[in-house]
Design a protein around this motif. Structure first.
Motif, PDB file in Angstrom:
ATOM      1  N   MET A 282       0.846  -1.181   0.000  1.00 48.12           N
ATOM      2  CA  MET A 282       0.000   0.000   0.000  1.00 48.12           C
ATOM      3  C   MET A 282       0.886   1.237   0.000  1.00 48.12           C
ATOM      4  N   ARG A 283       0.634   2.114  -0.914  1.00 43.75           N
ATOM      5  CA  ARG A 283       1.436   3.335  -0.975  1.00 43.75           C
ATOM      6  C   ARG A 283       0.864   4.385  -0.028  1.00 43.75           C
ATOM      7  N   HIS A 284       1.739   5.156   0.544  1.00 43.40           N
ATOM      8  CA  HIS A 284       1.313   6.227   1.449  1.00 43.40           C
ATOM      9  C   HIS A 284       1.161   7.498   0.642  1.00 43.40           C
ATOM     10  N   ARG A 285       0.020   8.165   0.814  1.00 47.60           N
ATOM     11  CA  ARG A 285      -0.229   9.418   0.119  1.00 47.60           C
ATOM     12  C   ARG A 285      -0.609  10.471   1.148  1.00 47.60           C
ATOM     13  N   TYR A 286      -0.243  11.675   0.859  1.00 45.84           N
ATOM     14  CA  TYR A 286      -0.520  12.779   1.766  1.00 45.84           C
ATOM     15  C   TYR A 286      -1.226  13.874   0.993  1.00 45.84           C
ATOM     16  N   LEU A 287      -2.072  14.609   1.665  1.00 48.33           N
ATOM     17  CA  LEU A 287      -2.798  15.698   1.024  1.00 48.33           C
ATOM     18  C   LEU A 287      -1.866  16.890   0.870  1.00 48.33           C
ATOM     19  N   ARG A 288      -1.284  16.991  -0.282  1.00 51.43           N
ATOM     20  CA  ARG A 288      -0.441  18.132  -0.647  1.00 51.43           C
ATOM     21  C   ARG A 288      -0.727  18.472  -2.093  1.00 51.43           C
ATOM     22  N   PRO A 289      -0.779  19.728  -2.429  1.00 46.45           N
ATOM     23  CA  PRO A 289      -0.928  20.052  -3.844  1.00 46.45           C
ATOM     24  C   PRO A 289       0.264  19.498  -4.630  1.00 46.45           C
ATOM     25  N   SER A 290      -0.014  18.833  -5.710  1.00 44.73           N
ATOM     26  CA  SER A 290       1.047  18.305  -6.556  1.00 44.73           C
ATOM     27  C   SER A 290       0.648  18.486  -8.012  1.00 44.73           C
ATOM     28  N   TRP A 291       1.558  18.210  -8.892  1.00 41.24           N
ATOM     29  CA  TRP A 291       1.311  18.405 -10.321  1.00 41.24           C
ATOM     30  C   TRP A 291       0.304  17.410 -10.871  1.00 41.24           C
ATOM     31  N   ASP A 292       0.123  16.275 -10.238  1.00 39.68           N
ATOM     32  CA  ASP A 292      -0.773  15.273 -10.795  1.00 39.68           C
ATOM     33  C   ASP A 292      -2.208  15.361 -10.269  1.00 39.68           C
ATOM     34  N   LEU A 293      -2.561  16.393  -9.513  1.00 36.77           N
ATOM     35  CA  LEU A 293      -3.951  16.591  -9.108  1.00 36.77           C
ATOM     36  C   LEU A 293      -4.757  16.975 -10.345  1.00 36.77           C
ATOM     37  N   PRO A 294      -5.910  16.336 -10.551  1.00 37.87           N
ATOM     38  CA  PRO A 294      -6.670  16.657 -11.767  1.00 37.87           C
ATOM     39  C   PRO A 294      -7.168  18.105 -11.779  1.00 37.87           C
ATOM     40  N   GLU A 295      -7.699  18.569 -10.670  1.00 37.14           N
ATOM     41  CA  GLU A 295      -8.247  19.923 -10.604  1.00 37.14           C
ATOM     42  C   GLU A 295      -8.228  20.417  -9.165  1.00 37.14           C
ATOM     43  N   ILE A 296      -8.175  21.725  -9.019  1.00 36.18           N
ATOM     44  CA  ILE A 296      -8.247  22.354  -7.699  1.00 36.18           C
ATOM     45  C   ILE A 296      -9.329  23.428  -7.774  1.00 36.18           C
ATOM     46  N   TYR A 297     -10.271  23.377  -6.834  1.00 38.92           N
ATOM     47  CA  TYR A 297     -11.374  24.329  -6.803  1.00 38.92           C
ATOM     48  C   TYR A 297     -11.368  25.080  -5.482  1.00 38.92           C
ATOM     49  N   LEU A 298     -11.691  26.374  -5.555  1.00 42.78           N
ATOM     50  CA  LEU A 298     -11.843  27.196  -4.363  1.00 42.78           C
ATOM     51  C   LEU A 298     -13.307  27.602  -4.273  1.00 42.78           C
ATOM     52  N   TYR A 299     -13.983  27.151  -3.224  1.00 46.33           N
ATOM     53  CA  TYR A 299     -15.369  27.545  -2.977  1.00 46.33           C
ATOM     54  C   TYR A 299     -15.325  28.901  -2.289  1.00 46.33           C
ATOM     55  N   ARG A 300     -15.881  29.925  -2.928  1.00 49.13           N
ATOM     56  CA  ARG A 300     -15.672  31.290  -2.459  1.00 49.13           C
ATOM     57  C   ARG A 300     -16.624  31.759  -1.369  1.00 49.13           C
ATOM     58  N   GLN A 301     -17.720  31.068  -1.158  1.00 48.64           N
ATOM     59  CA  GLN A 301     -18.628  31.448  -0.084  1.00 48.64           C
ATOM     60  C   GLN A 301     -18.056  30.968   1.252  1.00 48.64           C
ATOM     61  N   PRO A 302     -18.228  31.722   2.333  1.00 47.82           N
ATOM     62  CA  PRO A 302     -17.738  31.253   3.629  1.00 47.82           C
ATOM     63  C   PRO A 302     -18.477  29.991   4.081  1.00 47.82           C
ATOM     64  N   VAL A 303     -17.752  29.100   4.736  1.00 50.46           N
ATOM     65  CA  VAL A 303     -18.287  27.816   5.192  1.00 50.46           C
ATOM     66  C   VAL A 303     -18.109  27.718   6.702  1.00 50.46           C
ATOM     67  N   ASP A 304     -19.096  27.149   7.364  1.00 49.92           N
ATOM     68  CA  ASP A 304     -18.999  26.879   8.789  1.00 49.92           C
ATOM     69  C   ASP A 304     -17.942  25.791   8.992  1.00 49.92           C
ATOM     70  N   PHE A 305     -16.867  26.100   9.682  1.00 45.49           N
ATOM     71  CA  PHE A 305     -15.747  25.168   9.824  1.00 45.49           C
ATOM     72  C   PHE A 305     -16.039  24.025  10.787  1.00 45.49           C
ATOM     73  N   ARG A 306     -17.241  23.985  11.353  1.00 46.46           N
ATOM     74  CA  ARG A 306     -17.627  22.815  12.133  1.00 46.46           C
ATOM     75  C   ARG A 306     -18.051  21.666  11.222  1.00 46.46           C
ATOM     76  N   LYS A 307     -18.272  21.960   9.938  1.00 49.18           N
ATOM     77  CA  LYS A 307     -18.641  20.908   8.979  1.00 49.18           C
ATOM     78  C   LYS A 307     -17.478  19.947   8.807  1.00 49.18           C
ATOM     79  N   GLN A 308     -17.816  18.671   8.741  1.00 52.15           N
ATOM     80  CA  GLN A 308     -16.817  17.636   8.507  1.00 52.15           C
ATOM     81  C   GLN A 308     -16.866  17.231   7.038  1.00 52.15           C
TER      82      GLN A 308
END
Length: 90
Positions: free
Chosen positions: A1-27
């Protein structure tokens, strides 16, 4: 099993920024619901979704990897500037 970490990398298909504020209690399920219902995207696509809080000084990231969601709240302080809202600058 390969270990992967959440980091921006060149092989990510897409990156989206949701511009509306979000309640950070959401999981992972609550944020995935926003991705699906408000953005019309599949949260299981492998894309990285970034959400901001009301003060726009924190970012929470969500991404689907192999068999589950990965969430990350970077410890760095961010300042998001979206004056006209056509594009955002981090």
């Amino acid at each position: 099993m390969r270990h992967r970490y959440l980091r921006p990398s060149w092989d990510l298909p897409e990156i989206y920024l949701y511009r509306q504020p979000v309640d950070f209690r959401k999981q992972a399920n609550g944020l995935a619901l926003i991705v699906e219902q408000e953005l019309g995207h599949s949260p299981f696509s492998g894309a990285l979704y970034a959400f901001t809080n009301r003060q726009r000084n924190k970012i929470k990231c969500l991404m689907w990897e192999d068999n589950g969601f990965v969430m990350r709240l970077p410890s760095n302080s961010w300042k998001l500037s979206c004056p006209g809202m056509p594009s955002c600058q981090l």
